[in-house]
Motif scaffolding. Structure first.
Motif, short mmCIF file in Angstrom:
data_model
loop_
_atom_site.label_atom_id
_atom_site.label_comp_id
_atom_site.label_asym_id
_atom_site.label_seq_id
_atom_site.Cartn_x
_atom_site.Cartn_y
_atom_site.Cartn_z
N SER A 60 29.31 26.36 -13.93
CA SER A 60 27.96 26.78 -14.20
C SER A 60 27.47 25.82 -15.29
O SER A 60 26.15 25.24 -15.16
CB SER A 60 27.86 28.13 -14.90
OG SER A 60 26.78 28.42 -15.37
N GLY A 61 28.28 25.44 -16.40
CA GLY A 61 27.76 24.55 -17.58
C GLY A 61 27.44 23.12 -16.85
O GLY A 61 26.48 22.90 -17.23
N THR A 108 29.22 33.40 -6.44
CA THR A 108 28.09 33.77 -7.27
C THR A 108 27.19 34.27 -6.48
O THR A 108 26.07 34.85 -6.96
CB THR A 108 27.60 32.21 -7.82
OG1 THR A 108 27.17 31.38 -6.85
CG2 THR A 108 28.63 31.74 -8.78
N LYS A 168 37.45 32.84 -13.18
CA LYS A 168 36.28 33.02 -14.19
C LYS A 168 36.15 31.87 -15.02
O LYS A 168 34.81 31.59 -15.21
CB LYS A 168 36.62 34.38 -15.24
CG LYS A 168 35.67 34.77 -16.22
CD LYS A 168 35.90 35.65 -17.16
CE LYS A 168 36.09 36.84 -16.46
NZ LYS A 168 36.42 38.12 -17.24
N ALA A 169 37.07 31.24 -15.55
CA ALA A 169 36.77 29.93 -16.23
C ALA A 169 36.41 28.90 -15.36
O ALA A 169 35.54 28.17 -15.98
CB ALA A 169 38.42 29.54 -16.78
N GLU A 187 20.38 29.63 -16.83
CA GLU A 187 21.73 30.15 -17.25
C GLU A 187 21.61 31.36 -18.09
O GLU A 187 20.74 31.48 -18.95
CB GLU A 187 22.35 28.98 -18.16
CG GLU A 187 23.82 29.07 -18.43
CD GLU A 187 24.31 27.73 -18.95
OE1 GLU A 187 25.65 27.62 -19.03
OE2 GLU A 187 23.57 26.87 -19.30
N THR A 221 41.69 25.40 -21.36
CA THR A 221 40.50 24.52 -22.33
C THR A 221 40.98 23.02 -22.17
O THR A 221 39.98 22.28 -21.89
CB THR A 221 40.74 24.94 -23.79
OG1 THR A 221 40.46 26.33 -23.65
CG2 THR A 221 39.79 24.26 -24.73
N SER A 274 32.58 29.34 -15.08
CA SER A 274 31.94 28.94 -16.28
C SER A 274 31.79 27.45 -16.41
O SER A 274 30.85 27.01 -16.96
CB SER A 274 32.69 29.75 -17.39
OG SER A 274 32.18 29.24 -18.59
N GLU A 275 32.89 26.98 -15.96
CA GLU A 275 32.86 25.48 -16.08
C GLU A 275 31.59 24.80 -15.01
O GLU A 275 30.98 23.95 -15.33
CB GLU A 275 34.15 24.91 -15.81
CG GLU A 275 34.28 23.37 -15.94
CD GLU A 275 34.33 22.64 -17.39
OE1 GLU A 275 34.52 21.62 -17.41
OE2 GLU A 275 34.24 23.35 -18.41
#
Length: 283
Positions: free
Chosen positions: A237-238, A270, A230-231, A282, A189, A234-235
């Motif tokens: 993607s955001g 992806t 995975k993290a 999204e 994080t 996700s980052e």
């Protein structure tokens, strides 16, 4: 007016938070609103810091459209990530719930201190503001740098009262392995999620890569490498869906030296190119 010394930046201009300024998004930014308000978009969500509130912008956070109110006053402190890391590293080994605080801050960057904390922060802010608008002498440069660091550490010290305590979590005692996993999540994080090998995280947590992987698999059912990927996805993607940053900038932010390498990575995980993925709604 803006002042920089030893990588600490102090400014009375809140647009320092925006992308494109000289300060790197790798840094920690703290804005304290002394009067009026400052409106901005943080990771695509419109936020407003009013008088007596502050915004804590963690590394790798996207800040856009900063708009101060007419006549408003604020002080922004920008500290290198190393300043935050040094505090976080100590906290990770002494407090098992620090990962929850980091996650809370990412989702709730605008903080409302209590009356006593406001008095303390106002004192810091006014002193910083006076020093920024004045012409700093060589001797004052060191004082301003130290004061900037003190402000950051004071805020971290206030964290417990900023963040609501979950009644469900008060009496939970975590095992050593659970604490290690949570601290691993915390590093993911606070680093803003960049591409690092398992050994990089293991070194920060003072364990071997093999042990970190074993603990992650045992408790979460996924390896440390899988959790990192995975993290990271996700980052990415955001950033693709919530910002207008170009692909080269997103690649750089997430730890890829070459755009081609970034494109192959996104395609691998992806099934789509970054541009195709950006055009996909999204989930």
């Amino acid at each position: 007016m803006q002042f920089e010394y030893n990588h600490i930046v102090l400014s009375d201009d809140p647009t320092l938070l925006e992308e494109g300024n000289e300060t790197s998004s790798e840094d920690l930014h703290v804005l304290f609103c002394v009067g009026g308000y400052v409106r901005m978009r943080i990771d695509g969500i419109t936020r407003e810091a009013g008088e007596g509130t502050l915004a804590m912008i963690l590394p790798k956070t996207v800040v856009e459209d900063v708009e101060p109110s007419p006549g408003g006053k604020s002080v922004t402190v920008c500290a290198p990530k190393a300043t935050l890391d040094s505090a976080i590293t100590r906290l990770l080994h002494s407090e098992s719930q620090w990962w929850e605080k980091l996650a809370y801050l990412r989702n709730n960057p605008v903080i409302h201190p209590n009356e006593q904390q406001v008095k303390i922060l106002v004192a810091y802010a006014h002193l910083l503001h006076l020093m920024v608008i004045d012409d700093p002498t060589p001797g004052r440069s060191l004082v301003m740098s130290m004061l900037g660091n003190m402000t950051i550490f004071e805020l971290l010290n206030m964290m417990d009262s900023f963040i609501p305590q979950s009644a469900d979590n008060k009496d939970i005692t975590l095992s050593h392995k659970e604490i290690l996993l949570h601290n691993f999540y915390a590093l993911l994080t606070i680093e803003g999620i960049a591409r690092h090998p398992v050994s990089w995280y293991a070194d920060r947590l003072s364990v071997t890569p093999k042990y970190l992987t074993t603990v992650c698999s045992e408790i979460s059912g996924e390896s440390a490498s899988a959790l990192i990927h995975k993290a990271l996805i996700s980052e990415i993607s955001g950033l693709l869906h919530s910002t207008s940053l170009d692909l080269k900038e997103i690649a750089s932010r997430t730890g890829f030296a070459e755009l081609s390498e970034f494109c192959r990575y996104v395609k691998r995980y992806t099934g789509m190119t970054p541009l195709e993925y950006r055009r996909t709604p999204e989930a």
